[in-house]
Design an enzyme around this catalytic site. Structure first.
Site, PDB file in Angstrom:
ATOM      1  N   ALA A   1       2.795 -47.710 -51.933  1.00 49.45           N
ATOM      2  CA  ALA A   1       1.897 -46.586 -51.667  1.00 49.45           C
ATOM      3  C   ALA A   1       2.607 -45.559 -50.805  1.00 49.45           C
ATOM      4  O   ALA A   1       3.795 -45.674 -50.512  1.00 49.45           O
ATOM      5  CB  ALA A   1       0.629 -47.084 -50.968  1.00 49.45           C
ATOM      6  N   LYS A   2       1.849 -44.543 -50.364  1.00 46.35           N
ATOM      7  CA  LYS A   2       2.424 -43.456 -49.569  1.00 46.35           C
ATOM      8  C   LYS A   2       3.114 -43.967 -48.305  1.00 46.35           C
ATOM      9  O   LYS A   2       4.070 -43.372 -47.835  1.00 46.35           O
ATOM     10  CB  LYS A   2       1.331 -42.451 -49.194  1.00 46.35           C
TER      11      LYS A   2
END
Length: 322
Positions: free
Chosen positions: A253-254
């Site tokens: 993810a980010k």
């Protein structure tokens, strides 16, 4: 042309990232290697979370990666529309059919009441805690009284005596216990149709023979199989690819850096580099090297795809950039 049909169905609630591209590439290769038809469908059923500009960006990102489709929201096809927000009447028709055969019931439980049981063991991990069946046996009079105070959701009655078994194209034989996580929502109290129902109606209407998707959706499969059965629709073959994970054991993810396709493109990473990297992770090549998606079609082998989550180490991630 083969009669095999598959699809990729992104949700335009965020930028497409390498995890999405991973599933898209493998679904595309599964179909293209069998000379089948590939469909692109936009799953924007949850209107408040989805944005039209992100849908357009997803199409652009996929094309930039070298993936194409025979039917889709931008090219049309015999099963239009290919955008879920335009397919609401089909879902309403299915709800009517399920209500007519007594497969659904209204649920008046509030979000707070459902959260109160969130600490209970989950029957289906990604689907949250099993519903306790609180509203399943309300009398018509009790339902009427509750309707005056609250608009209900609609839940599907899961047979609590049957185990669900299916053969996964990557994970092998999958068996889910009786009750498969409890009765599940097919229409939310705010009127939004659930993913479970929409995807079943769409895949059947679009004659999908094969669904290859991420392992995070494996727990949805038994619920969808129950809906196919209740509606008298043929179910496709399922194959679930492992998730790409960060070194912290959480889904990529980010927090692991910018892995969006748009971000990688802006950083100067070419599409063939991304495709080659994903192909190597999927066991389709024995070493990492840039390659066009079309070059992989001739020797795609679904049996070589790992069936365990893939940890993306810092070293692996750097391969993308250098």
């Amino acid at each position: 042309m083969s009669n095999i049909r598959g699809r990729f169905a992104p949700t335009p609630s965020g930028l497409m990232h390498v995890g999405n591209a991973w599933a898209a590439l493998l679904a595309w290769l599964q179909i293209r290697s069998n000379n089948g038809q590939f469909v692109l469908r936009m799953e924007d059923i949850d209107g408040p979370r989805c944005r039209p500009e992100l849908a357009g960006q997803a199409l652009a990102d996929l094309r930039w990666l070298g993936l194409d489709w025979d039917e889709g929201p931008d090219v049309g096809g015999p099963h239009s529309p290919y955008t879920q927000s335009e397919r609401i009447p089909f879902y309403e028709e299915a709800l009517d059919k399920l209500l007519a055969c007594d497969k659904l019931y209204p649920c008046f439980c509030s979000r707070a009441e459902l959260l109160a049981v969130a600490s209970a063991p989950h029957g289906l991990s990604s689907e949250g805690p099993a519903y306790a069946g609180t509203c399943r046996h309300l009398t018509l009079e009790q339902q009427r009284e509750r309707r005056e105070a609250k608009t209900p959701s609609l839940r599907f009655k899961v047979d609590e005596t049957r185990a669900i078994t299916y053969e996964d194209g990557i994970a092998g034989t999958m068996r889910f216990p009786p009750g498969v996580g409890g009765d599940f929502v097919v229409r939310r109290a705010d009127g939004i149709i659930s993913y479970q129902l929409a995807v079943v109606i769409d895949d059947a209407a679009m004659n999908m023979t094969d669904v290859l998707r991420g392992a995070d959706l494996m727990d949805s499969t038994p619920r969808q199989l129950l809906l196919y059965e209740a509606l008298g629709l043929p179910a496709p073959r399922f194959a679930h690819v492992p998730l790409l994970m960060g070194e912290d054991g959480k889904r990529l993810a980010k927090r692991h850096g910018d892995t969006s396709i748009a971000g990688l493109k802006e950083a100067g990473v070419g599409p063939e580099r991304i495709i080659g990297w994903l192909a190597f992770l999927a066991g389709q090549t024995d070493r990492f090297e840039p390659i066009a998606a079309t070059e992989l079609i001739g020797y795609f082998d679904q049996g070589r795809i790992p069936n365990e989550p893939i940890t993306i180490s810092e070293t692996l991630m750097k391969q993308l950039f250098y």
